[in-house]
Design a protein around this motif. Structure first.
Motif, PDB file in Angstrom:
ATOM      1  N   ASP A 612       0.849  -1.161  -0.069  1.00  0.00           N
ATOM      2  CA  ASP A 612       0.032  -0.086   0.048  1.00  0.00           C
ATOM      3  C   ASP A 612       0.831   1.198   0.064  1.00  0.00           C
ATOM      4  O   ASP A 612       1.169   1.761   0.753  1.00  0.00           O
ATOM      5  N   ALA A 613       1.099   1.701  -1.167  1.00  0.00           N
ATOM      6  CA  ALA A 613       1.996   3.112  -1.130  1.00  0.00           C
ATOM      7  C   ALA A 613       1.189   4.215  -0.813  1.00  0.00           C
ATOM      8  O   ALA A 613       0.053   4.474  -1.397  1.00  0.00           O
ATOM      9  N   HIS A 614       1.594   4.995  -0.079  1.00  0.00           N
ATOM     10  CA  HIS A 614       1.072   6.304   0.265  1.00  0.00           C
ATOM     11  C   HIS A 614       1.891   7.218   1.034  1.00  0.00           C
ATOM     12  O   HIS A 614       3.068   6.774   1.102  1.00  0.00           O
ATOM     13  N   THR A 615       1.523   8.374   1.131  1.00  0.00           N
ATOM     14  CA  THR A 615       2.249   9.575   1.387  1.00  0.00           C
ATOM     15  C   THR A 615       2.128   9.589   3.066  1.00  0.00           C
ATOM     16  O   THR A 615       1.070   9.934   3.313  1.00  0.00           O
ATOM     17  N   LEU A 616       3.239   9.426   3.727  1.00  0.00           N
ATOM     18  CA  LEU A 616       3.364   9.645   5.122  1.00  0.00           C
ATOM     19  C   LEU A 616       3.204  11.161   5.541  1.00  0.00           C
ATOM     20  O   LEU A 616       4.195  11.795   4.907  1.00  0.00           O
ATOM     21  N   SER A 617       2.568  11.707   6.616  1.00  0.00           N
ATOM     22  CA  SER A 617       2.686  13.308   6.801  1.00  0.00           C
ATOM     23  C   SER A 617       2.919  13.119   8.495  1.00  0.00           C
ATOM     24  O   SER A 617       2.078  12.413   8.997  1.00  0.00           O
ATOM     25  N   VAL A 618       3.415  14.118   8.949  1.00  0.00           N
ATOM     26  CA  VAL A 618       3.240  14.574  10.231  1.00  0.00           C
ATOM     27  C   VAL A 618       3.185  15.911  10.574  1.00  0.00           C
ATOM     28  O   VAL A 618       3.548  16.681   9.779  1.00  0.00           O
ATOM     29  N   MET A 619       2.169  16.025  11.478  1.00  0.00           N
ATOM     30  CA  MET A 619       1.493  17.361  11.934  1.00  0.00           C
ATOM     31  C   MET A 619       2.329  17.736  13.311  1.00  0.00           C
ATOM     32  O   MET A 619       1.821  16.964  14.067  1.00  0.00           O
ATOM     33  N   ALA A 620       2.599  18.960  13.446  1.00  0.00           N
ATOM     34  CA  ALA A 620       3.444  19.330  14.736  1.00  0.00           C
ATOM     35  C   ALA A 620       2.552  20.523  15.261  1.00  0.00           C
ATOM     36  O   ALA A 620       2.347  21.452  14.536  1.00  0.00           O
ATOM     37  N   SER A 621       2.277  20.445  16.724  1.00  0.00           N
ATOM     38  CA  SER A 621       1.363  21.522  17.298  1.00  0.00           C
ATOM     39  C   SER A 621       2.191  21.769  18.538  1.00  0.00           C
ATOM     40  O   SER A 621       2.043  21.077  19.119  1.00  0.00           O
ATOM     41  N   PRO A 622       2.665  23.116  18.497  1.00  0.00           N
ATOM     42  CA  PRO A 622       2.497  24.343  17.789  1.00  0.00           C
ATOM     43  C   PRO A 622       3.578  24.122  16.937  1.00  0.00           C
ATOM     44  O   PRO A 622       4.478  23.203  16.997  1.00  0.00           O
ATOM     45  N   THR A 632       4.762  22.821  24.743  1.00  0.00           N
ATOM     46  CA  THR A 632       4.373  21.405  24.828  1.00  0.00           C
ATOM     47  C   THR A 632       4.013  20.970  23.364  1.00  0.00           C
ATOM     48  O   THR A 632       3.249  21.494  22.743  1.00  0.00           O
ATOM     49  N   ILE A 633       4.920  19.956  22.705  1.00  0.00           N
ATOM     50  CA  ILE A 633       4.766  19.804  21.369  1.00  0.00           C
ATOM     51  C   ILE A 633       4.030  18.681  21.168  1.00  0.00           C
ATOM     52  O   ILE A 633       4.495  17.342  21.744  1.00  0.00           O
ATOM     53  N   THR A 634       2.976  18.461  20.376  1.00  0.00           N
ATOM     54  CA  THR A 634       2.395  17.262  20.085  1.00  0.00           C
ATOM     55  C   THR A 634       2.665  16.906  18.483  1.00  0.00           C
ATOM     56  O   THR A 634       2.506  17.762  17.531  1.00  0.00           O
ATOM     57  N   LEU A 635       2.738  15.692  18.218  1.00  0.00           N
ATOM     58  CA  LEU A 635       3.000  15.348  16.917  1.00  0.00           C
ATOM     59  C   LEU A 635       1.779  14.287  16.401  1.00  0.00           C
ATOM     60  O   LEU A 635       1.565  13.343  17.525  1.00  0.00           O
ATOM     61  N   ALA A 636       1.344  14.357  15.408  1.00  0.00           N
ATOM     62  CA  ALA A 636       0.369  13.405  14.786  1.00  0.00           C
ATOM     63  C   ALA A 636       0.748  13.062  13.365  1.00  0.00           C
ATOM     64  O   ALA A 636       0.968  13.706  12.395  1.00  0.00           O
TER      65      ALA A 636
END
Length: 679
Positions: A612-622, A632-636
């Motif tokens: 299953d080829a797909h593009t991975l992404s990570v969202m950082a907040s803030p 305090t940083i959260t990653l998703a």
């Protein structure tokens, strides 16, 4: 189905507050003139009123019970048992309050339902019996009237019930409802503890949040006027036409109140979880909502809540709470496009700058669907409907809903593949396909024709098609010509129409014919080999005549057998985690993902699975930047990928620190992170 949806809209919000739960009490007839309650004790004291209220409660007389518990609270406002029972029954009483009264406004949930045309032979929060009309009655209240009922009757009771529930502060709180103590022989003892009180309080806070949001974005329409809308999009179009303010914020200050209620719900639920886990014994049912809670099964299979499920809900709610403060939250749901999962709820609950969803739907002057793909920042990465599509496409159908003069037809054909057989001992006969219009204007079918390699070997007819109104449909049939020597045939049905997104629609045709007239006999067999191919992993499951004589129930790699002549087999792909099914070869026909084979010769069938080829992404907040205070940083990550990070400016790898929770930084650092597919 539409009638049920419309009837549900009539009482939206009310059912969320009243009919989503049933009191866990004995099932005896409701008290009436010929079934007088057994009076216990004196109601001159708070305890006397509580005992009498419990007696009414056991007999399902909610209104009388509510009045006794109210009297108990008036007698002793600090009595925690009286406050809990009054808080619960005052909300449930909204279902029945005002029955038989002739007033200018709506008084009860029952009245709302009766005005829609329902006739009750029994009405109770413990279960109702009624007959429903084919259509909503002309007396059905406008949804705006229902909103007024929620605002003036239900919401105040919820607010006051929360005051009652907040009075329950003793962690050792206990209230017992025992039918035997009032000379009742049926039913079981119900014990209500502090955990129950917290859960009820949390539910009321969630209900308050929803009610406040309904006051902001609720609708005011006449449901009988739109109940005959022919299809879903036309229903939406009529809703928007009837209410010019639908999906626009009306009383935006209520967003702040809704946000406070949501935070209170999350905090109260989180407080309740340890008390639920620490209950003695094994499984317990929650009071009011009859849901079992237990360490393993939750008491009754999948209907219950396990401790791990409670923790999962807690973690998800923590993410939602963080999102209310501006941190981006990845919803724990699968989406065709991962960026649709990321939300920033602080934008939705911003009372100073509320989102006008109606204005966001389409710009009728441009025309453009979702001119702001982020919907006011609610979806920080945007929605794929706007970013992955160009008009005219599926998003163009939304334009026809929101903009006058932009109406468009929407052709759907089912099935999109047909398999026909003209074989000895297995004739299929003609097959039917349907053409339906799910759009907002007339669909004009200009032609239905055959094309493809073996088109001359098929026949089609669709005499009833031409102009198809919204919500309408027509049917056609496909059949094979006279049988030929054994052969596999293929062709297409081509449907030309004025659907701009799909002016030419195809139905794949597969055919199998044979002029063989003699039966090979049950002793004749042919070799069949199932192969697996591709870069991924998966297996093949199948069914058919005596398939277990030749194979196990799934074929993980290569397997073979010798089915009897004339055996029809159906094969389905089962991709492994991290793999996708890519296609079949060697089938007589393919319908959806099902491979069809009839054994009249030796066969080789191959299923192809790829990674299953797909593009991975990570969202950082803030996001990255310069800050003057600790952060305090959260990653998703998307696709449930694992996240690894470093804080020393080095490039992260699978050997780096694996992200497991929020990262606290109180000094200048360079945070680098990477998502790695776990499969």
């Amino acid at each position: 189905m539409r009638k049920k949806v419309l009837a549900g809209v009539v009482a939206f919000g009310v059912l969320a507050a009243v009919a989503t739960a049933g009191l866990v009490l004995v099932d005896t007839p409701q008290n009436g003139p010929d079934n007088a309650p057994v009076v216990m004790g004196s109601n001159s004291t708070a305890q006397g009123s509580i005992d009498l209220g419990k007696n009414y409660l056991v007999q399902h007389n909610i209104l009388a019970a509510r009045d006794q518990f109210k009297l108990a609270v008036q007698t002793d406002s600090t009595n925690q048992e009286a406050n809990l029972l009054y808080g619960v029954t005052r909300v449930f009483a909204v279902a029945e309050e005002g029955q038989g009264l002739v007033t200018s406004g709506l008084d009860s949930v029952r009245e709302i339902f009766e005005l829609t045309g329902l006739i009750f032979s029994k009405f109770s929060i413990y279960g109702s019996e009624y007959s429903a009309p084919e259509k909503l009655a002309a007396t059905t209240p406008r949804t705006g009237e229902v909103l007024d009922f929620l605002k003036t009757k239900l919401l105040p009771e919820v607010d006051n019930a929360l005051i009652n529930l907040n009075a329950v502060s003793n962690t050792a709180f206990s209230s017992v409802i025992d039918p035997s103590s009032i000379n009742k022989n049926s039913g079981s003892v119900i014990t209500i503890d502090y955990a129950d009180a917290l859960v009820i309080r949390a539910l009321l806070q969630a209900i308050k949040c929803n009610l406040e949001l309904l006051m902001v974005y609720g609708l005011d329409v006449s449901l009988p006027d739109i109940q005959d809308a022919p299809d879903q999009l036309m229903t939406y179009k009529q809703l928007l036409a009837q209410d010019s303010t639908l999906l626009t914020p009306k009383d935006s200050l209520r967003l702040a109140t809704a946000k406070t209620a949501l935070i209170s719900f999350i905090d109260t639920y989180s407080t309740a979880v340890p008390y639920l886990k620490n209950r003695p014994g094994t499984d317990h049912n929650l009071f009011v909502i009859d849901v079992p809670v237990g360490r393993n099964s939750g008491g009754s299979g999948s209907s219950g809540l396990t401790y791990s499920k409670l923790d999962e809900i807690t973690n998800n709610l923590a993410g939602i709470k963080n999102s209310l403060s501006g941190q981006v939250y990845a919803l724990p749901i699968k989406s065709e496009n991962d960026r649709d999962r990321f939300i920033d709820l602080s934008k939705f609950f911003n009372s100073a700058s509320p989102i006008d969803f109606r204005a966001q739907m389409a710009n009728c002057a441009t025309p453009k669907v979702l001119s702001d793909p982020t919907i006011g920042g609610l979806f920080p990465l945007g929605l794929s409907i706007a970013q992955d599509s160009n008009l005219p496409t599926t998003s163009g159908y939304l334009l026809g809903v929101t903009c006058t003069g932009k109406e468009t037809p929407w052709l759907k054909v089912k099935p999109d593949q047909l398999a026909l057989y003209d074989m000895p001992y297995y004739p299929s006969g003609p097959r039917t396909f349907s053409i339906s219009n799910h759009g907002t204007s007339n669909l004009v079918v200009s032609s239905i024709s055959l094309a493809g390699l073996n088109s001359s070997q098929f026949n089609i007819s669709a005499d009833s098609c031409g102009t198809v109104p919204p919500g309408g449909s027509c049917t056609g049939t496909a059949s094979l010509n006279a049988p030929y020597p054994y052969s596999v045939l293929s062709a297409d049905i081509r449907i030309s129409s004025n659907d701009l997104s799909s002016p030419l629609t195809f139905v794949e045709l597969w055919g199998m014919t044979s002029s063989i007239t003699s039966n090979p006999g049950p002793s004749t067999t042919f070799g069949l080999t199932i192969n697996r191919n591709g870069t991924g992993n998966g297996s093949v499951s199948f069914s058919g005549h005596n398939f277990t004589d030749y194979f196990s129930e799934s074929c993980p790699s290569i397997c073979s057998g010798s089915p009897h002549a004339g055996t029809k087999l159906e094969f389905q792909p089962v991709p492994s985690t991290g793999s996708i099914f890519s296609g079949w070869s060697g089938c007589d026909s393919v319908e959806g993902e099902t491979c069809n084979v009839i054994m009249f010769s030796a066969r080789n069938v191959t299923a192809t699975f790829n990674r299953d080829a797909h593009t991975l992404s990570v969202m950082a907040s803030p996001p990255g930047g310069a800050y003057n205070v600790p952060q305090t940083i959260t990653l998703a990550a998307s696709k449930d990928a694992a996240i690894y990070y470093t804080l020393d400016n080095s490039t992260p790898t699978a050997a780096s620190i694996r992200y497991s929770g929020a990262i606290s930084l109180d000094a200048p650092k360079t945070l680098k992170y990477i998502a790695i597919d776990p499969f």
